[in-house]
Design a protein around this motif. Structure first.
Motif, PDB file in Angstrom:
ATOM      1  N   GLY A   5      10.296  13.588  13.924  1.00 26.94           N
ATOM      2  CA  GLY A   5      10.435  14.385  15.131  1.00 26.94           C
ATOM      3  C   GLY A   5       9.104  14.924  15.605  1.00 26.94           C
ATOM      4  N   LEU A   6       9.188  15.807  16.579  1.00 33.58           N
ATOM      5  CA  LEU A   6       8.021  16.459  17.170  1.00 33.58           C
ATOM      6  C   LEU A   6       7.961  17.893  16.655  1.00 33.58           C
ATOM      7  CD1 LEU A   6       5.682  16.721  19.205  1.00 33.58           C
ATOM      8  CD2 LEU A   6       7.405  17.258  20.946  1.00 33.58           C
ATOM      9  N   VAL A   7       6.850  18.242  16.015  1.00 33.68           N
ATOM     10  CA  VAL A   7       6.674  19.583  15.475  1.00 33.68           C
ATOM     11  C   VAL A   7       5.278  20.080  15.815  1.00 33.68           C
ATOM     12  CG1 VAL A   7       8.305  19.236  13.568  1.00 33.68           C
ATOM     13  CG2 VAL A   7       5.864  18.731  13.244  1.00 33.68           C
ATOM     14  N   GLN A   8       5.067  21.350  15.550  1.00 34.15           N
ATOM     15  CA  GLN A   8       3.752  21.944  15.766  1.00 34.15           C
ATOM     16  C   GLN A   8       2.968  21.955  14.446  1.00 34.15           C
ATOM     17  OE1 GLN A   8       4.509  25.810  17.507  1.00 34.15           O
ATOM     18  NE2 GLN A   8       4.364  24.952  19.575  1.00 34.15           N
ATOM     19  N   ALA A   9       1.663  22.039  14.569  1.00 34.53           N
ATOM     20  CA  ALA A   9       0.811  22.120  13.384  1.00 34.53           C
ATOM     21  C   ALA A   9       1.246  23.299  12.518  1.00 34.53           C
ATOM     22  CB  ALA A   9      -0.640  22.262  13.787  1.00 34.53           C
ATOM     23  N   GLY A  10       1.321  23.046  11.219  1.00 31.65           N
ATOM     24  CA  GLY A  10       1.746  24.073  10.276  1.00 31.65           C
ATOM     25  C   GLY A  10       3.228  24.013   9.933  1.00 31.65           C
ATOM     26  N   ASP A  11       4.009  23.283  10.721  1.00 25.19           N
ATOM     27  CA  ASP A  11       5.444  23.161  10.473  1.00 25.19           C
ATOM     28  C   ASP A  11       5.726  22.190   9.333  1.00 25.19           C
ATOM     29  OD1 ASP A  11       6.659  23.475  13.930  1.00 25.19           O
ATOM     30  OD2 ASP A  11       5.966  24.962  12.464  1.00 25.19           O
ATOM     31  N   SER A  12       7.009  22.098   8.996  1.00 30.41           N
ATOM     32  CA  SER A  12       7.453  21.194   7.936  1.00 30.41           C
ATOM     33  C   SER A  12       8.509  20.235   8.457  1.00 30.41           C
ATOM     34  CB  SER A  12       8.045  21.997   6.769  1.00 30.41           C
ATOM     35  OG  SER A  12       7.104  22.861   6.191  1.00 30.41           O
ATOM     36  N   LEU A  13       8.595  19.084   7.814  1.00 31.84           N
ATOM     37  CA  LEU A  13       9.636  18.102   8.059  1.00 31.84           C
ATOM     38  C   LEU A  13      10.017  17.473   6.736  1.00 31.84           C
ATOM     39  CD1 LEU A  13       8.539  16.001  11.200  1.00 31.84           C
ATOM     40  CD2 LEU A  13      10.563  17.459  11.033  1.00 31.84           C
ATOM     41  N   ARG A  14      11.253  17.010   6.634  1.00 28.30           N
ATOM     42  CA  ARG A  14      11.661  16.229   5.475  1.00 28.30           C
ATOM     43  C   ARG A  14      12.199  14.894   5.947  1.00 28.30           C
ATOM     44  NH1 ARG A  14      16.147  17.246   0.722  1.00 28.30           N
ATOM     45  NH2 ARG A  14      17.595  16.665   2.385  1.00 28.30           N
TER      46      ARG A  14
END
Length: 125
Positions: free
Chosen positions: A10-19
């Motif tokens: 997906g689309l996230v901002q710097a510093g975020d997390s994804l799994r």
């Protein structure tokens, strides 16, 4: 025949997390390792992380050590995850999971015989 299906991009901002998740189906018996690779536009596919299926040994690229973690689902043995924390814009790429059947280095794409379709990860600054 093995089918691999990635999800979780997906689309996230710097510093975020994804799994990210990778579910394998079909003839998965006898696999040696599952790995995650990524490919950014105009760049070669690069190793991110791998887990040895016959044990619990994991490998991570230097660029993601301390931020990304590969793991297997203890119940669904054919599912592998990539937990990505502290994401950076340079992590933007299509992420692929892959299955390697034979013993050998986990770092090179050429050693993997089955690939998923990929999932896009975009990190904005």
């Amino acid at each position: 025949q093995v089918q691999l299906a990635e999800s979780g991009g997906g689309l996230v901002q710097a510093g975020d997390s994804l799994r990210l998740s990778c579910a394998a189906s079909g003839r998965t018996f006898g696999g040696y390792a599952m790995g995650w690779f990524r490919q950014a536009p105009g760049k070669a596919r690069e190793f991110v992380a791998a887990v040895i299926l016959t044990g619990s040994t994991t490998y991570h690229a230097d660029s993601v050590k301390g931020r990304f973690t590969i793991s297997r689902d203890n119940n669904a043995k054919n599912t592998v995850y990539l937990q990505m924390n502290s994401l950076k814009p340079e992590d933007t790429a299509v992420y692929y999971c892959a299955l390697r059947r034979t013993f050998g280095s986990v770092y090179f794409p050429s050693g993997y015989s089955s690939w998923g379709q990929g999932t896009q990860v975009t990190v904005s600054s």
